[in-house]
Design a protein around this motif. Structure first.
Motif, PDB file in Angstrom:
ATOM      1  N   PRO A   1       0.851  -1.202   0.000  1.00 44.50           N
ATOM      2  CA  PRO A   1       0.000   0.000   0.000  1.00 44.50           C
ATOM      3  C   PRO A   1       0.884   1.248   0.000  1.00 44.50           C
ATOM      4  N   ALA A   2       0.528   2.249  -0.838  1.00 44.71           N
ATOM      5  CA  ALA A   2       1.436   3.385  -1.021  1.00 44.71           C
ATOM      6  C   ALA A   2       0.792   4.727  -0.684  1.00 44.71           C
ATOM      7  N   GLY A   3      -0.471   4.942  -1.032  1.00 46.55           N
ATOM      8  CA  GLY A   3      -1.103   6.244  -0.823  1.00 46.55           C
ATOM      9  C   GLY A   3      -1.971   6.582  -2.017  1.00 46.55           C
ATOM     10  N   LYS A   4      -2.544   7.783  -1.957  1.00 42.86           N
ATOM     11  CA  LYS A   4      -3.538   8.143  -2.968  1.00 42.86           C
ATOM     12  C   LYS A   4      -2.923   8.612  -4.293  1.00 42.86           C
ATOM     13  N   GLN A   5      -3.313   7.978  -5.359  1.00 43.82           N
ATOM     14  CA  GLN A   5      -2.974   8.372  -6.731  1.00 43.82           C
ATOM     15  C   GLN A   5      -1.480   8.594  -6.970  1.00 43.82           C
ATOM     16  N   PRO A   6      -0.664   7.543  -6.847  1.00 45.46           N
ATOM     17  CA  PRO A   6       0.727   7.709  -7.278  1.00 45.46           C
ATOM     18  C   PRO A   6       0.748   8.059  -8.768  1.00 45.46           C
ATOM     19  N   TYR A   7       1.540   9.084  -9.136  1.00 46.89           N
ATOM     20  CA  TYR A   7       1.500   9.555 -10.535  1.00 46.89           C
ATOM     21  C   TYR A   7       2.753   9.206 -11.304  1.00 46.89           C
ATOM     22  N   ASP A   8       3.848   8.912 -10.616  1.00 43.79           N
ATOM     23  CA  ASP A   8       5.077   8.488 -11.289  1.00 43.79           C
ATOM     24  C   ASP A   8       6.030   7.968 -10.223  1.00 43.79           C
ATOM     25  N   GLY A   9       7.100   7.335 -10.676  1.00 45.97           N
ATOM     26  CA  GLY A   9       8.040   6.784  -9.712  1.00 45.97           C
ATOM     27  C   GLY A   9       9.462   6.864 -10.221  1.00 45.97           C
ATOM     28  N   LEU A  10      10.402   6.664  -9.308  1.00 45.72           N
ATOM     29  CA  LEU A  10      11.806   6.596  -9.709  1.00 45.72           C
ATOM     30  C   LEU A  10      12.544   5.664  -8.769  1.00 45.72           C
ATOM     31  N   VAL A  11      13.646   5.128  -9.270  1.00 45.48           N
ATOM     32  CA  VAL A  11      14.517   4.335  -8.418  1.00 45.48           C
ATOM     33  C   VAL A  11      15.806   5.133  -8.241  1.00 45.48           C
ATOM     34  N   THR A  12      16.371   5.119  -7.040  1.00 43.11           N
ATOM     35  CA  THR A  12      17.601   5.882  -6.801  1.00 43.11           C
ATOM     36  C   THR A  12      18.750   5.256  -7.605  1.00 43.11           C
TER      37      THR A  12
END
Lengths: 105, 387
Positions: B187-198
């Protein structure tokens, strides 16, 4: 928005839509805005992306006035922002009219 | 001796008349979003060398590279996946893999290309050699409900992390057995819009649109689950309208700090990567879209959403503030640094050209014509995690 305001809004939007077609040069600007900037969520071909598709068949059952209000005022709780700083209500209604029939290239 | 000389001369001649050998380290491509073309470019000559058409709807298209930097995999909005040979300047293979796609990624070992899809929501894995479908993982978050997938990123061990916009989850799918992938859900939160990896591949961050904050998963310790950082950075203040979703693609981690776009605020947020605490914020001239670190981390380049998309701000990470502001052209959609960062290429969509600047003195070095250019992708991405 109170019911009377809403009804006035409907009336306002629908009458100006018929009354005032934007100038040709402005139409080009609006088409560019829709395809390029609305397109960043709805897709340049308007087939949808993070936002829903804006094709005639997907909009067919929705009231035009409500769609114009969504463009103009945005839709709180969704990523759809209000565009009222960049176009008039009449222009929003014109865009909806074009989206529901055939949107220019 | 004379014979030997003749033999050498013949060899030289052969070298001239045969196929010219060259590496691909200084090549790249420009997406021309409106016309379904890509222009292939040489970053040493700073010139285009070929143009390829027939790639379909390239609005919001992105590209990843094979490990040898020879092949580009281009993910189109219409679900097209096209493999291009940069040396022969031609399409090797093209498939339509879904109805509506948003990008893709390539595995650590380079064998698997994964596409992320809006419709039908989910991810699909392909053999990078043949583009044969290996497996698919639907993004079903409730019975019969499928989410749009955003923020797909390659991580160690042929695992891919991504987020579900509608489902509010981060997922990690392990393709070490590519035909039988396994998936973990967080579970992450409301409406993730994009992501990245370090850059080290350890942390996956998903920006949230539906609430203030960023969800963060430690991929070295996924059992700890995703947690929220930068919670409530807006502190209940009314958000400014967002006319384009920010992108977290591209590293924005520099000097031990992550630089992230605020949502609905004209600010870049700074987070200490050791503690994941906010350590500052920098006012900029619009809603940030790309917040990209120059490869050495000394500068952060920021472009903006409509109506401020003609502007670019440059943050000096040592000074901790914007030190250079420019208006390079109309609708600056993307930025790409030369492999070691001495130059930056900016696509100016509404000027129909790509502009090249020196990042040290901000002098303009040249421009390349392109039709509605959007993404610019250089082969240096081939060797970087998360690109």
């Amino acid at each position: 928005m109170s019911p009377s305001n809403f009804i006035f809004g409907l009336f306002f939007l629908s009458t100006v839509a018929i009354a005032a077609e934007p100038e040709v040069a402005r139409q080009k600007e609006l088409v560019h805005l829709v395809r390029q900037d609305c397109g960043s969520c709805h897709g340049m071909t308007l087939k949808g992306g993070l936002g829903p598709a804006l094709l005639p068949e997907t909009l067919r059952d929705k009231p035009a006035e409500g769609l114009a209000a969504t463009i103009y005022y945005g839709r709180p709780g969704t990523p759809m922002p209000p565009w009222k700083a960049f176009l008039s209500e009449a222009e929003a209604a014109w865009i909806v009219d074009k989206l529901m029939t055939e949107f220019p290239e | 001796m004379r014979l030997l000389l003749i033999a050498c001369f013949a060899l030289l001649l052969n070298a001239c008349t045969g196929p010219q050998l060259r590496g691909t380290g200084d090549l790249g491509l420009i997406i021309e979003r409106a016309s379904g073309h890509v222009t292939l470019v040489n970053t040493t000559a700073r010139q285009p060398y070929a143009r390829i058409g027939g790639l379909g709807d390239l609005s919001h298209a992105s590209a990843v590279y094979s490990r040898d930097g020879r092949y580009a995999f281009i993910f189109g909005r219409d679900g097209g996946l096209t493999k291009i040979d940069l040396l022969e300047a031609k399409i090797v293979k093209r498939i339509i893999q879904s109805g509506n796609a948003i990008g893709g990624s390539i595995s650590q070992d380079g064998r698997i290309v994964v596409a992320q899809n809006y419709t039908p929501g989910g991810i699909k894995a392909f053999d990078s050699e043949t583009l044969e479908l290996l497996s698919e993982v639907p993004a079903e978050f409730a019975p019969g409900q499928f989410s749009k997938v955003v923020g797909l990123a390659d991580t160690a061990g042929n695992k891919f992390a991504y987020a579900l916009f509608d489902g509010g989850e981060i997922r990690v799918t392990d393709f070490s057995n590519p035909r039988q992938p396994t998936t973990q859900k967080f579970p992450a939160g409301k409406q993730p819009y994009d992501g990245l990896v370090t850059p080290d591949g350890r942390y996956y961050l998903a920006g949230l649109f539906g609430e203030d904050g960023v969800a963060m998963l430690d991929l070295w310790q996924p059992e700890k689950g995703a947690r929220k950082i930068l919670e409530n950075y807006g502190r209940g203040e009314e958000k400014l309208p967002v006319f384009k979703m920010p992108h977290l693609r591209g590293w924005s981690v520099a000097q031990g700090k992550a630089y992230l776009p605020a949502i609905g605020r004209h600010e870049v947020l700074i987070v200490d990567v050791a503690t994941w605490q906010e350590v500052g914020r920098i006012p900029v001239r619009g809603q940030p879209v790309f917040v990209m670190a120059r490869p050495d981390g000394r500068q952060i380049w920021v472009n903006f959403a409509f109506p401020d998309n003609g502007k670019v701000d440059v943050i000096d990470t040592l000074a901790g503030r914007v030190t250079h502001r420019m208006e390079p052209g109309k609708a600056i959609l993307h930025m790409e640094f030369a492999p070691r960062g001495e130059h930056v290429w900016l696509s100016a969509r509404d000027d129909n050209k790509v502009l090249i600047y020196n990042t040290e003195n901000f002098a303009k070095l040249g421009e390349i014509p392109a039709e509605s250019p959007s993404g610019i992708f250089f082969t240096s991405r081939a060797v970087r995690t998360g690109f």
